[in-house]
Design a protein around this motif. Sequence first.
Motif, PDB file in Angstrom:
ATOM      1  N   ASP A  85      -8.841  -1.454   3.567  1.00  0.00           N
ATOM      2  CA  ASP A  85     -10.443  -2.516   4.050  1.00  0.00           C
ATOM      3  C   ASP A  85      -9.958  -3.694   4.695  1.00  0.00           C
ATOM      4  O   ASP A  85     -10.635  -4.509   5.477  1.00  0.00           O
ATOM      5  N   VAL A  86      -8.825  -4.271   3.428  1.00  0.00           N
ATOM      6  CA  VAL A  86      -8.226  -5.579   3.945  1.00  0.00           C
ATOM      7  C   VAL A  86      -7.713  -5.633   5.290  1.00  0.00           C
ATOM      8  O   VAL A  86      -7.660  -6.781   6.246  1.00  0.00           O
TER       9      VAL A  86
ATOM     10  N   ASP B  67       4.776  10.053  11.442  1.00  0.00           N
ATOM     11  CA  ASP B  67       5.561  11.369  11.266  1.00  0.00           C
ATOM     12  C   ASP B  67       6.816  11.650   9.315  1.00  0.00           C
ATOM     13  O   ASP B  67       7.185  11.929   8.752  1.00  0.00           O
ATOM     14  N   HIS B  68       7.170  10.385  10.247  1.00  0.00           N
ATOM     15  CA  HIS B  68       7.786   9.653   9.150  1.00  0.00           C
ATOM     16  C   HIS B  68       7.361   9.237   7.861  1.00  0.00           C
ATOM     17  O   HIS B  68       7.864  10.218   6.722  1.00  0.00           O
ATOM     18  N   LEU B  69       6.309   9.108   7.696  1.00  0.00           N
ATOM     19  CA  LEU B  69       5.406   8.965   6.130  1.00  0.00           C
ATOM     20  C   LEU B  69       5.399   9.671   5.617  1.00  0.00           C
ATOM     21  O   LEU B  69       5.160  10.257   4.209  1.00  0.00           O
ATOM     22  N   GLY B  70       4.697  11.267   7.073  1.00  0.00           N
ATOM     23  CA  GLY B  70       4.103  12.012   6.048  1.00  0.00           C
ATOM     24  C   GLY B  70       5.208  13.294   5.937  1.00  0.00           C
ATOM     25  O   GLY B  70       5.130  14.300   5.043  1.00  0.00           O
ATOM     26  N   HIS B  71       7.097  12.535   6.124  1.00  0.00           N
ATOM     27  CA  HIS B  71       7.730  14.073   6.017  1.00  0.00           C
ATOM     28  C   HIS B  71       8.825  13.191   4.711  1.00  0.00           C
ATOM     29  O   HIS B  71       8.970  13.334   3.821  1.00  0.00           O
ATOM     30  N   CYS B  72       9.497  12.973   5.533  1.00  0.00           N
ATOM     31  CA  CYS B  72      11.103  11.638   4.856  1.00  0.00           C
ATOM     32  C   CYS B  72      10.382  10.653   3.326  1.00  0.00           C
ATOM     33  O   CYS B  72      10.445  10.804   2.691  1.00  0.00           O
ATOM     34  N   VAL B  73       9.131   9.938   4.025  1.00  0.00           N
ATOM     35  CA  VAL B  73       8.826   8.857   3.069  1.00  0.00           C
ATOM     36  C   VAL B  73       8.096   9.918   1.330  1.00  0.00           C
ATOM     37  O   VAL B  73       8.300  10.074   0.396  1.00  0.00           O
ATOM     38  N   VAL B  74       7.025  11.037   1.812  1.00  0.00           N
ATOM     39  CA  VAL B  74       6.557  11.000   0.818  1.00  0.00           C
ATOM     40  C   VAL B  74       7.845  12.350   0.301  1.00  0.00           C
ATOM     41  O   VAL B  74       7.246  12.679  -1.108  1.00  0.00           O
ATOM     42  N   GLU B  75       8.225  13.046   0.727  1.00  0.00           N
ATOM     43  CA  GLU B  75       9.295  13.577   0.094  1.00  0.00           C
ATOM     44  C   GLU B  75      10.358  12.386  -1.054  1.00  0.00           C
ATOM     45  O   GLU B  75      10.387  13.673  -1.756  1.00  0.00           O
TER      46      GLU B  75
ATOM     47  N   HIS C  91       1.036  -1.339   0.125  1.00  0.00           N
ATOM     48  CA  HIS C  91       0.159   0.533   0.395  1.00  0.00           C
ATOM     49  C   HIS C  91       0.667   1.878   0.276  1.00  0.00           C
ATOM     50  O   HIS C  91       1.371   2.109  -0.267  1.00  0.00           O
ATOM     51  N   LEU C  92       1.573   1.367   0.875  1.00  0.00           N
ATOM     52  CA  LEU C  92       3.039   2.265   1.313  1.00  0.00           C
ATOM     53  C   LEU C  92       3.384   2.324  -0.032  1.00  0.00           C
ATOM     54  O   LEU C  92       3.804   3.739  -0.896  1.00  0.00           O
ATOM     55  N   GLY C  93       3.808   1.601  -0.964  1.00  0.00           N
ATOM     56  CA  GLY C  93       4.805   1.260  -2.394  1.00  0.00           C
ATOM     57  C   GLY C  93       4.131   1.764  -3.372  1.00  0.00           C
ATOM     58  O   GLY C  93       4.810   2.339  -4.689  1.00  0.00           O
ATOM     59  N   HIS C  94       2.630   1.649  -3.203  1.00  0.00           N
ATOM     60  CA  HIS C  94       1.608   1.968  -4.055  1.00  0.00           C
ATOM     61  C   HIS C  94       1.064   2.775  -4.601  1.00  0.00           C
ATOM     62  O   HIS C  94       1.019   4.514  -4.599  1.00  0.00           O
ATOM     63  N   CYS C  95      -0.349   2.754  -3.713  1.00  0.00           N
ATOM     64  CA  CYS C  95      -1.408   4.055  -3.505  1.00  0.00           C
ATOM     65  C   CYS C  95      -0.409   5.043  -2.137  1.00  0.00           C
ATOM     66  O   CYS C  95      -1.615   6.842  -3.057  1.00  0.00           O
ATOM     67  N   VAL C  96       0.087   4.956  -1.923  1.00  0.00           N
ATOM     68  CA  VAL C  96       0.480   6.308  -0.677  1.00  0.00           C
ATOM     69  C   VAL C  96       1.631   6.855  -1.499  1.00  0.00           C
ATOM     70  O   VAL C  96       1.506   8.425  -1.840  1.00  0.00           O
ATOM     71  N   VAL C  97       2.328   5.787  -1.866  1.00  0.00           N
ATOM     72  CA  VAL C  97       3.880   6.699  -3.274  1.00  0.00           C
ATOM     73  C   VAL C  97       2.927   7.231  -4.517  1.00  0.00           C
ATOM     74  O   VAL C  97       3.262   9.079  -4.863  1.00  0.00           O
ATOM     75  N   GLU C  98       2.019   7.044  -4.946  1.00  0.00           N
ATOM     76  CA  GLU C  98       1.472   7.603  -6.271  1.00  0.00           C
ATOM     77  C   GLU C  98       0.603   8.909  -5.275  1.00  0.00           C
ATOM     78  O   GLU C  98       0.015  10.125  -6.345  1.00  0.00           O
TER      79      GLU C  98
ATOM     80  N   GLN D 243      -0.606  13.670   1.865  1.00  0.00           N
ATOM     81  CA  GLN D 243      -0.860  13.873   3.403  1.00  0.00           C
ATOM     82  C   GLN D 243      -2.132  13.250   3.419  1.00  0.00           C
ATOM     83  O   GLN D 243      -2.568  12.105   5.378  1.00  0.00           O
ATOM     84  N   GLU D 244      -3.576  12.565   3.228  1.00  0.00           N
ATOM     85  CA  GLU D 244      -4.652  11.865   2.819  1.00  0.00           C
ATOM     86  C   GLU D 244      -4.162  10.481   3.521  1.00  0.00           C
ATOM     87  O   GLU D 244      -4.781   9.854   4.415  1.00  0.00           O
ATOM     88  N   LYS D 245      -3.364  10.025   2.662  1.00  0.00           N
ATOM     89  CA  LYS D 245      -3.235   8.764   2.248  1.00  0.00           C
ATOM     90  C   LYS D 245      -2.044   8.569   3.414  1.00  0.00           C
ATOM     91  O   LYS D 245      -2.394   7.283   4.079  1.00  0.00           O
ATOM     92  N   VAL D 246      -0.888   9.062   3.951  1.00  0.00           N
ATOM     93  CA  VAL D 246      -0.612   8.737   5.164  1.00  0.00           C
ATOM     94  C   VAL D 246      -1.116   8.711   6.291  1.00  0.00           C
ATOM     95  O   VAL D 246      -0.753   7.683   6.650  1.00  0.00           O
ATOM     96  N   ALA D 247      -2.245   9.617   6.410  1.00  0.00           N
ATOM     97  CA  ALA D 247      -3.084   9.202   7.545  1.00  0.00           C
ATOM     98  C   ALA D 247      -4.205   8.157   7.903  1.00  0.00           C
ATOM     99  O   ALA D 247      -3.579   7.704   8.534  1.00  0.00           O
ATOM    100  N   GLU D 248      -4.533   8.158   6.808  1.00  0.00           N
ATOM    101  CA  GLU D 248      -5.171   6.729   6.340  1.00  0.00           C
ATOM    102  C   GLU D 248      -3.974   5.369   6.890  1.00  0.00           C
ATOM    103  O   GLU D 248      -4.641   4.021   7.688  1.00  0.00           O
ATOM    104  N   ALA D 249      -3.477   5.419   6.583  1.00  0.00           N
ATOM    105  CA  ALA D 249      -2.596   4.565   5.944  1.00  0.00           C
ATOM    106  C   ALA D 249      -1.710   4.278   7.534  1.00  0.00           C
ATOM    107  O   ALA D 249      -1.549   3.290   8.180  1.00  0.00           O
ATOM    108  N   SER D 250      -1.930   5.192   8.721  1.00  0.00           N
ATOM    109  CA  SER D 250      -1.406   5.481   9.879  1.00  0.00           C
ATOM    110  C   SER D 250      -1.524   4.825  10.745  1.00  0.00           C
ATOM    111  O   SER D 250      -1.393   3.950  11.376  1.00  0.00           O
TER     112      SER D 250
END
Lengths: 93, 93, 93, 93
Positions: free
Chosen positions: B37-38, C59-67, A60-67, A77-84
């Motif tokens: 959801d999964v 925090d890491h996802l929202g900053h380091c990974v997203v950047e 999920h991180l590698g596809h949905c969040v990165v995309e 940021q929305e996807k990061v909050a949801e994933a977290s």
Amino acid sequence: MAGYRGTKDEYARRLRRIEGQVRGIARMVDEDTYCIDVLTQISAVTKALQAVGIGLVEDHLGHCVVEAARSSTEEGQEKVAEASAAIARLVKS
Amino acid sequence: MAGYRGTKDEYARRLRRIEGQVRGIARMVDEDTYCIDVLTQISAVTKALQAVGIGLVEDHLGHCVVEAARSSTEEGQEKVAEASAAIARLVKS
Amino acid sequence: MAGYRGTKDEYARRLRRIEGQVRGIARMVDEDTYCIDVLTQISAVTKALQAVGIGLVEDHLGHCVVEAARSSTEEGQEKVAEASAAIARLVKS
Amino acid sequence: MAGYRGTKDEYARRLRRIEGQVRGIARMVDEDTYCIDVLTQISAVTKALQAVGIGLVEDHLGHCVVEAARSSTEEGQEKVAEASAAIARLVKS
């Protein structure tokens, strides 16, 4: 498209195996198997389920969040909050 | 006789439900359901499995360990060591 | 710059509190406090530590990974793999 | 007398070490250490705390619960219920 599209078959195989293991635990209980042996199986199945969860998080991180991050800061940021939140549930389970 | 003899039917019912939930997760993956959801379902099933494990620990302590302790100190300590190892596996899963 | 730069003081406050709680557990043991009360505190501190970990993941996802994702696909995937391994350790602890 | 009376010094040593590790994490945050390195430490400390908890459970079962079981069925069951609730909190933390 799901983030795990590339590994669907692998997840399907692992989930079928876990389903069979749960059925096996039910059979152990039905046959009055010693508690400790049932508990050992429950720990094994819990770990297998968590491993599927961890794999799905990475997909999920590698596809949905990165995309989302590449399309807009806000979407990212929305996807990061949801994933977290999903990661928190996994950690607490 | 298993420590959980008095609650066998209840465990059987819960394990059948968990088995169905795992099958449901496999179907979600097959239908490309959104990863989050999964993951939510995986956390729910992990918790349900842990709850069965915690119940079995209590049954085991309340019957097998207590009975062993009442029969001899040595048997009691053996059962305690065995139960503690199973509890450790559950905590770490 | 750390992904948690914006919430540093809050983490510092929570970690100081956790440090004090661990010192408190040591005092309970020193004073032969009933095992169950010590165990209750250990569970509370473990949860507090996990909550700090979950916050740091977000925090890491929202900053380091997203950047990283926004700068290049390759960098994004590297950060995702690294973050996923850290999340796996958190789930398994 | 606490169930862990025989291993008090060992728990004191381990708790002092954990306290130092938590202080170390606070220092890492203060020095803007990379998130992943902080997370790695948090997982290590969480595991160390859990290991202390698992040890205390074994000591409690081996002394308090076994002694209660040998004195009366009723006392034994009371201690089992209490210990099981503490084990559940540890599993869920």
